[in-house]
Design a protein around this motif. Structure first.
Motif, PDB file in Angstrom:
ATOM      1  N   GLU A 272      -5.670   7.880 -11.944  1.00  0.00           N
ATOM      2  CA  GLU A 272      -6.014   9.482 -11.772  1.00  0.00           C
ATOM      3  C   GLU A 272      -6.045  10.009 -10.430  1.00  0.00           C
ATOM      4  OE1 GLU A 272     -10.150   9.615 -12.718  1.00  0.00           O
ATOM      5  OE2 GLU A 272      -9.675   9.132 -15.400  1.00  0.00           O
ATOM      6  N   ILE A 273      -6.341   9.207  -9.384  1.00  0.00           N
ATOM      7  CA  ILE A 273      -5.979   9.540  -8.083  1.00  0.00           C
ATOM      8  C   ILE A 273      -4.691   9.459  -7.403  1.00  0.00           C
ATOM      9  CG2 ILE A 273      -8.592   9.475  -7.561  1.00  0.00           C
ATOM     10  CD1 ILE A 273      -8.059   6.826  -6.221  1.00  0.00           C
ATOM     11  N   GLY A 274      -3.790   8.700  -8.301  1.00  0.00           N
ATOM     12  CA  GLY A 274      -2.521   8.803  -7.584  1.00  0.00           C
ATOM     13  C   GLY A 274      -2.269   7.472  -6.643  1.00  0.00           C
ATOM     14  N   ASN A 275      -3.391   6.278  -6.744  1.00  0.00           N
ATOM     15  CA  ASN A 275      -2.932   5.445  -5.751  1.00  0.00           C
ATOM     16  C   ASN A 275      -2.446   4.164  -6.456  1.00  0.00           C
ATOM     17  OD1 ASN A 275      -3.782   3.169  -3.954  1.00  0.00           O
ATOM     18  ND2 ASN A 275      -5.476   4.235  -3.129  1.00  0.00           N
ATOM     19  N   SER A 276      -1.354   4.032  -6.228  1.00  0.00           N
ATOM     20  CA  SER A 276      -0.371   2.929  -6.818  1.00  0.00           C
ATOM     21  C   SER A 276      -0.523   1.588  -6.236  1.00  0.00           C
ATOM     22  CB  SER A 276       0.997   3.428  -6.586  1.00  0.00           C
ATOM     23  OG  SER A 276       1.458   3.444  -5.193  1.00  0.00           O
TER      24      SER A 276
ATOM     25  N   LEU B  90      -3.756   0.513  -5.668  1.00  0.00           N
ATOM     26  CA  LEU B  90      -4.983  -0.012  -6.122  1.00  0.00           C
ATOM     27  C   LEU B  90      -4.549  -0.554  -7.724  1.00  0.00           C
ATOM     28  CD1 LEU B  90      -7.792   2.446  -4.980  1.00  0.00           C
ATOM     29  CD2 LEU B  90      -7.583  -0.079  -4.689  1.00  0.00           C
ATOM     30  N   LYS B  91      -3.743   0.558  -8.224  1.00  0.00           N
ATOM     31  CA  LYS B  91      -3.426   0.340  -9.728  1.00  0.00           C
ATOM     32  C   LYS B  91      -2.498  -0.755  -9.734  1.00  0.00           C
ATOM     33  CE  LYS B  91      -1.039   2.334 -13.574  1.00  0.00           C
ATOM     34  NZ  LYS B  91      -0.290   3.605 -14.053  1.00  0.00           N
ATOM     35  N   LEU B  92      -1.813  -1.164  -9.003  1.00  0.00           N
ATOM     36  CA  LEU B  92      -0.753  -2.669  -9.004  1.00  0.00           C
ATOM     37  C   LEU B  92      -1.734  -3.799  -8.774  1.00  0.00           C
ATOM     38  CD1 LEU B  92       2.494  -1.690  -6.838  1.00  0.00           C
ATOM     39  CD2 LEU B  92       2.285  -3.007  -8.948  1.00  0.00           C
ATOM     40  N   SER B  93      -2.598  -3.800  -7.787  1.00  0.00           N
ATOM     41  CA  SER B  93      -3.504  -4.767  -7.694  1.00  0.00           C
ATOM     42  C   SER B  93      -4.211  -5.131  -9.014  1.00  0.00           C
ATOM     43  CB  SER B  93      -4.538  -4.431  -6.561  1.00  0.00           C
ATOM     44  OG  SER B  93      -5.568  -5.531  -6.530  1.00  0.00           O
ATOM     45  N   ASN B  94      -4.982  -4.023  -9.601  1.00  0.00           N
ATOM     46  CA  ASN B  94      -5.506  -4.331 -10.801  1.00  0.00           C
ATOM     47  C   ASN B  94      -5.056  -4.720 -12.420  1.00  0.00           C
ATOM     48  OD1 ASN B  94      -8.711  -3.695 -10.528  1.00  0.00           O
ATOM     49  ND2 ASN B  94      -7.684  -2.064  -9.340  1.00  0.00           N
ATOM     50  N   ILE B  95      -3.259  -4.187 -12.217  1.00  0.00           N
ATOM     51  CA  ILE B  95      -2.671  -4.765 -13.246  1.00  0.00           C
ATOM     52  C   ILE B  95      -2.322  -6.013 -13.103  1.00  0.00           C
ATOM     53  CG2 ILE B  95      -0.202  -4.463 -13.982  1.00  0.00           C
ATOM     54  CD1 ILE B  95      -0.263  -1.594 -13.343  1.00  0.00           C
ATOM     55  N   ASN B  96      -1.867  -6.481 -11.847  1.00  0.00           N
ATOM     56  CA  ASN B  96      -1.907  -7.950 -11.569  1.00  0.00           C
ATOM     57  C   ASN B  96      -3.209  -8.754 -11.811  1.00  0.00           C
ATOM     58  OD1 ASN B  96      -0.595 -10.234 -10.062  1.00  0.00           O
ATOM     59  ND2 ASN B  96      -2.473  -9.921  -8.875  1.00  0.00           N
ATOM     60  N   ASN B  97      -4.344  -8.328 -11.425  1.00  0.00           N
ATOM     61  CA  ASN B  97      -5.704  -8.962 -11.951  1.00  0.00           C
ATOM     62  C   ASN B  97      -5.767  -9.069 -13.460  1.00  0.00           C
ATOM     63  OD1 ASN B  97      -6.169  -9.232  -9.123  1.00  0.00           O
ATOM     64  ND2 ASN B  97      -7.426  -7.304  -9.310  1.00  0.00           N
TER      65      ASN B  97
ATOM     66  N   GLU C 273       8.646  -1.682  -8.312  1.00  0.00           N
ATOM     67  CA  GLU C 273       9.803  -1.384  -7.911  1.00  0.00           C
ATOM     68  C   GLU C 273      10.182   0.226  -7.670  1.00  0.00           C
ATOM     69  OE1 GLU C 273      12.041  -2.960 -11.098  1.00  0.00           O
ATOM     70  OE2 GLU C 273      12.738  -4.831  -9.913  1.00  0.00           O
ATOM     71  N   ASN C 274       9.174   1.001  -8.703  1.00  0.00           N
ATOM     72  CA  ASN C 274       9.410   2.314  -8.445  1.00  0.00           C
ATOM     73  C   ASN C 274       8.840   2.799  -6.982  1.00  0.00           C
ATOM     74  OD1 ASN C 274      10.581   2.755 -10.864  1.00  0.00           O
ATOM     75  ND2 ASN C 274       8.761   3.040 -11.961  1.00  0.00           N
ATOM     76  N   VAL C 275       7.784   2.180  -6.548  1.00  0.00           N
ATOM     77  CA  VAL C 275       7.111   2.671  -5.322  1.00  0.00           C
ATOM     78  C   VAL C 275       7.394   1.818  -4.148  1.00  0.00           C
ATOM     79  CG1 VAL C 275       5.138   3.593  -6.896  1.00  0.00           C
ATOM     80  CG2 VAL C 275       5.022   1.266  -5.698  1.00  0.00           C
ATOM     81  N   ASN C 276       8.424   0.886  -4.332  1.00  0.00           N
ATOM     82  CA  ASN C 276       8.887  -0.018  -3.317  1.00  0.00           C
ATOM     83  C   ASN C 276       7.865  -0.843  -2.657  1.00  0.00           C
ATOM     84  OD1 ASN C 276      10.951  -1.096  -1.676  1.00  0.00           O
ATOM     85  ND2 ASN C 276      10.813   0.234  -0.042  1.00  0.00           N
ATOM     86  N   ALA C 277       6.862  -1.391  -3.556  1.00  0.00           N
ATOM     87  CA  ALA C 277       5.813  -2.146  -2.962  1.00  0.00           C
ATOM     88  C   ALA C 277       6.251  -3.754  -2.938  1.00  0.00           C
ATOM     89  CB  ALA C 277       4.412  -2.104  -3.986  1.00  0.00           C
ATOM     90  N   LYS C 278       6.879  -4.224  -1.696  1.00  0.00           N
ATOM     91  CA  LYS C 278       7.379  -5.443  -1.777  1.00  0.00           C
ATOM     92  C   LYS C 278       6.279  -6.429  -1.880  1.00  0.00           C
ATOM     93  CE  LYS C 278      11.762  -4.026   0.465  1.00  0.00           C
ATOM     94  NZ  LYS C 278      12.716  -4.486   1.439  1.00  0.00           N
ATOM     95  N   ILE C 279       5.335  -6.528  -1.381  1.00  0.00           N
ATOM     96  CA  ILE C 279       4.273  -7.429  -1.215  1.00  0.00           C
ATOM     97  C   ILE C 279       3.765  -7.765  -2.594  1.00  0.00           C
ATOM     98  CG2 ILE C 279       1.869  -8.081  -0.547  1.00  0.00           C
ATOM     99  CD1 ILE C 279       2.471  -6.745   2.082  1.00  0.00           C
TER     100      ILE C 279
ATOM    101  N   GLN D 296     -22.342   8.575  -7.185  1.00  0.00           N
ATOM    102  CA  GLN D 296     -23.132   9.712  -6.814  1.00  0.00           C
ATOM    103  C   GLN D 296     -22.540  10.610  -5.826  1.00  0.00           C
ATOM    104  OE1 GLN D 296     -26.761   7.971  -4.924  1.00  0.00           O
ATOM    105  NE2 GLN D 296     -27.002   6.590  -6.770  1.00  0.00           N
ATOM    106  N   SER D 297     -21.534  10.329  -4.860  1.00  0.00           N
ATOM    107  CA  SER D 297     -20.921  11.028  -4.007  1.00  0.00           C
ATOM    108  C   SER D 297     -19.558  11.573  -4.580  1.00  0.00           C
ATOM    109  CB  SER D 297     -20.679  10.190  -2.475  1.00  0.00           C
ATOM    110  OG  SER D 297     -19.813   8.759  -2.780  1.00  0.00           O
ATOM    111  N   GLY D 298     -18.974  11.018  -5.628  1.00  0.00           N
ATOM    112  CA  GLY D 298     -17.901  11.314  -6.204  1.00  0.00           C
ATOM    113  C   GLY D 298     -16.627  10.814  -5.441  1.00  0.00           C
ATOM    114  N   TYR D 299     -16.995   9.497  -4.715  1.00  0.00           N
ATOM    115  CA  TYR D 299     -15.648   8.836  -4.108  1.00  0.00           C
ATOM    116  C   TYR D 299     -15.061   7.747  -5.083  1.00  0.00           C
ATOM    117  CZ  TYR D 299     -13.622   5.864  -0.342  1.00  0.00           C
ATOM    118  OH  TYR D 299     -12.945   5.289   0.325  1.00  0.00           O
ATOM    119  N   LEU D 300     -14.000   8.601  -5.474  1.00  0.00           N
ATOM    120  CA  LEU D 300     -13.155   7.717  -6.570  1.00  0.00           C
ATOM    121  C   LEU D 300     -12.473   6.501  -6.082  1.00  0.00           C
ATOM    122  CD1 LEU D 300     -11.545  10.697  -8.645  1.00  0.00           C
ATOM    123  CD2 LEU D 300     -13.593   9.330  -9.269  1.00  0.00           C
ATOM    124  N   LYS D 301     -12.164   6.233  -4.937  1.00  0.00           N
ATOM    125  CA  LYS D 301     -11.310   5.181  -4.629  1.00  0.00           C
ATOM    126  C   LYS D 301     -12.385   4.098  -4.136  1.00  0.00           C
ATOM    127  CE  LYS D 301      -8.654   3.419  -0.634  1.00  0.00           C
ATOM    128  NZ  LYS D 301      -8.245   3.564   0.672  1.00  0.00           N
ATOM    129  N   GLY D 302     -13.634   4.518  -3.786  1.00  0.00           N
ATOM    130  CA  GLY D 302     -14.773   3.562  -3.772  1.00  0.00           C
ATOM    131  C   GLY D 302     -15.155   2.903  -5.109  1.00  0.00           C
TER     132      GLY D 302
END
Length: 693
Positions: free
Chosen positions: A131-135, A137-144, A170-176, A91-97
């Protein structure tokens, strides 16, 4: 997969929550979790008092945080909160949420065993994150997504998404996330019982975790490694890892992982056949599960309790727990859990004579096993292993080419510099001077060649003299004694029984002659023809085990214990044939100078860039003078062993040459009547592995 899939553990900042779901909270939950949920509720209450609207991003984030905290306590609350957060976000257009809400819904459906629906929600979350360029969140869901395919037994598809995650991390240096995904790939190999490849990935995970420095992440990895070591029957390492993880989980009050760690400790005691201790730790885990809504982790716990009771001849109790585990496995479509339940129930029914029921469970076990072991799963994991080896060789080749190119540029610059000097000299000196200089240079070159040839001939002559000396001193004696015994027996001066009495001595002499000849041939090759060292990835533990098997008879004759402390991952970059000679000489030498009922220990200490290997005995030891001679090339030092064993004096000199050719060093520490410890170093094998989820 009989271990926890690693997921991102959220830390409380200002995430989601609704006052209307307070009724779902239960007072009997663990203090840490209740305190956190109460804190979130209080934060939400403050937001409402401040007039913050439900559509505000801070309110939505707080609602989603409460949803995640409800997962292991009131799962339906997770669903209600996530749906409400999704609606408010749209409703509020909050894509991250919106992305986080889809992730929470995916978690809900995953815990319900509805994996297709879970994957659909995770893919929606991943698409929005892209879409919002949040690597993150994307990484977390690929893992899921990969984890869901793993639960379904489709390891090939799971591996596909894990590799996508590895590339992005590796591209975004997300070591965790790189650590998490790499560990999940290790768990895939464990499920296929490829423990060697799994440990390679776990080694990479441990290195990443050390860089990250988070004790909770380290403890999660140690729990999974403890389970893997238990499957490998390496129970000492399994217990070490699980005890360390339990200490951290108890300190940090991470109850879901603590329940898992307790279950693994019970599993280790079950493997050790200490069934009462196994039941003790299973009960500790069961107590925590009473306050957790975690069906997936409860299944292996129930199966473990069933196995322990079966071993304690409490068949009826075992059957109750096994059937409860079977019910949960069917509820959430956990095929790995179903396989283990079916195996236990088959054993129970077979034991009580209900062969029809036993056959039913056996057929179920076979069907599920075929699903988990299908060819595409094995093919995918094998292809990854091959790709990693190829990438490693490719990187090594690139490095070698770069080094060669650098040398070429250096030589080219030197050549250009010398050319300029030469041209300058050419302009300044006369033709006759140049000719004279060339003649002098040729004369010096010939003189140098003559000196080198003279030195080479001298070394060959010394080698010949040493060979004849050893043949005359150490080989002629035993051979002559052997000839004399045969002559006495042939001429009738010795009875058959008397001759047979000398057979053990003759065998010992022949073994000595064989060992001496092997050393002579190896040493002679290095001295006269030159031996070529061909380093490659070498498993030292395998070489040590072969030589222990070869020398066991000698050790048994003196009641000496041979102890191997090398780990499976003791991989060196060395010539395996040369290391075989070194290990054999050092162990043989230790046996020679160790009295009866002694002990010889072979082990390795891992350093940053090399391995430090030792061969330690509690024998007669050496004084300072002897230690100064044993590695000398110019003189042969021979001593008699505790049973008058002979040696050529070449063994340690040969060891020194071969260790140095493999870029290592060798030394000894010793004291009279206390024993000797021989140490040598070897470079680690070059290996670069990636991935986990």
């Amino acid at each position: 997969m009989n271990r926890r899939i690693l997921l991102i553990r959220k830390k409380f900042l200002n995430f989601p929550v609704l006052l209307c779901v307070f009724v779902f909270l239960q007072i009997n939950q663990a203090n840490a979790q209740v305190s956190l949920r109460d804190s979130i509720l209080h934060e939400l209450g403050n937001l409402k008092l401040q007039g913050i609207k439900k559509s505000d991003t801070l309110y939505i984030d707080t609602m989603l945080d409460l949803a995640d905290e409800q997962r292991y306590f009131v799962l339906d609350s997770l669903y209600i909160l996530a749906k409400e957060a999704l609606s408010l976000s749209q409703q509020s257009g909050y894509l991250k949420g919106e992305s986080n809400a889809f992730t929470s819904l995916g978690t809900y459906y995953s815990d319900k065993g509805k994996y297709d629906t879970a994957i659909k929600n995770y893919k929606n979350a991943s698409k929005i994150a892209d879409e919002i360029g949040n690597s993150t969140l994307k990484l977390s869901n690929i893992n899921n997504i990969a984890g869901e395919y793993g639960y379904m037994g489709d390891y090939a598809l799971a591996l596909k998404y894990y590799l996508q995650g590895i590339e992005l991390a590796e591209n975004v240096n997300a070591k965790i996330m790189l650590s998490i995904i790499t560990e999940n790939i290790a768990n895939l190999y464990i499920s296929q019982k490829d423990y060697t490849q799994a440990m390679i990935f776990y080694t990479k995970v441990k290195s990443l975790n050390e860089e990250i420095g988070d004790p909770i992440i380290m403890a999660e990895t140690m729990s999974n490694m403890a389970s893997a070591y238990a499957d490998m029957n390496n129970l000492e390492l399994a217990m070490y890892n699980v005890n360390n993880s339990i200490r951290i989980f108890e300190d940090k009050k991470i109850l879901d992982w603590l329940a898992y760690a307790y279950e693994i400790k019970g599993k280790i005691y079950l493997k050790q056949e200490k069934y009462n201790w196994a039941m003790y730790w299973y009960r500790q885990s069961e107590l925590l599960h009473n306050d957790l809504n975690d069906d997936r982790s409860e299944i292996p716990l129930l199966n473990g309790i069933a196995k322990a009771n079966l071993k304690l001849n409490k068949d009826s109790i075992s059957e109750v727990y096994a059937k409860k585990a079977m019910g949960l496995s069917k509820k959430i479509a956990d095929i790995s859990g179903t396989r283990e339940c079916a195996e236990i129930l088959y054993a129970i029914n077979k034991k009580k004579g209900d062969f029809k029921e036993a056959l039913t469970y056996h057929e179920l076990y076979q069907k599920v096993s075929d699903t988990l072991s299908r060819n595409e799963n094995k093919k995918g994991l094998t292809m990854l292993k091959t790709k990693i080896e190829y990438d490693q060789q490719k990187e090594l080749l690139i490095l070698e080419n770069e080094e060669a190119l650098a040398k070429q540029w250096l030589y080219l610059n030197i050549a250009l510099f010398l050319l300029l000097i030469f041209l300058g000299i050419t302009l300044l000196i006369r033709k006759n001077a140049r000719i004279q200089k060339a003649l002098n240079k040729e004369l010096i070159s010939k003189q140098s060649d003559l000196e080198k040839k003279e030195e080479h001939l001298k070394e060959l002559n010394e080698t010949k003299n040493k060979l004849f000396s050893i043949i005359g001193h150490d080989l002629r004696g035993p051979i002559g004694a052997f000839q004399g015994l045969i002559k006495l027996f042939k001429e009738g001066e010795m009875t058959k029984d008397e001759f047979l009495g000398f057979v053990p001595k003759l065998k010992s002499d022949i073994d000595h002659i064989s060992f001496t000849l092997n050393n002579l041939l190896s040493w002679g090759q290095t001295q006269m023809n030159g031996s070529v060292t061909k380093p490659r990835s070498t498993d030292l533990k395998h070489i040590v085990l072969e030589n222990i098997a070869l020398l066991t008879e000698i050790a048994n004759s003196k009641s000496i214990k041979l102890i191997n402390r090398l780990d499976d991952n003791t991989l060196t970059w060395s010539d395996s044939d040369q290391m075989d000679i070194v290990i054999r000489n050092l162990i043989s030498n230790a046996l020679k100078f160790t009295p009866k009922n002694g002990m010889v220990t072979i082990g390795a200490i891992e350093k940053t860039k090399h391995w430090e290997i030792y061969v330690r005995d509690n024998g007669i030891g050496m004084n300072e003078e002897t230690m100064g001679k044993i590695f000398s090339k110019s003189q042969t030092h021979t001593s008699y062993g505790t049973n008058d064993e002979k040696g050529t004096g070449l063994g340690l000199s040969l060891c020194k040459e071969m260790i140095e050719k493999n870029n290592g060093i060798i030394w000894v520490n010793s004291a009279l009547n206390k024993g000797s410890s021989f140490y040598f170093t070897l470079p680690k094998a070059v290996k670069k592995y990636k991935k986990t989820a």
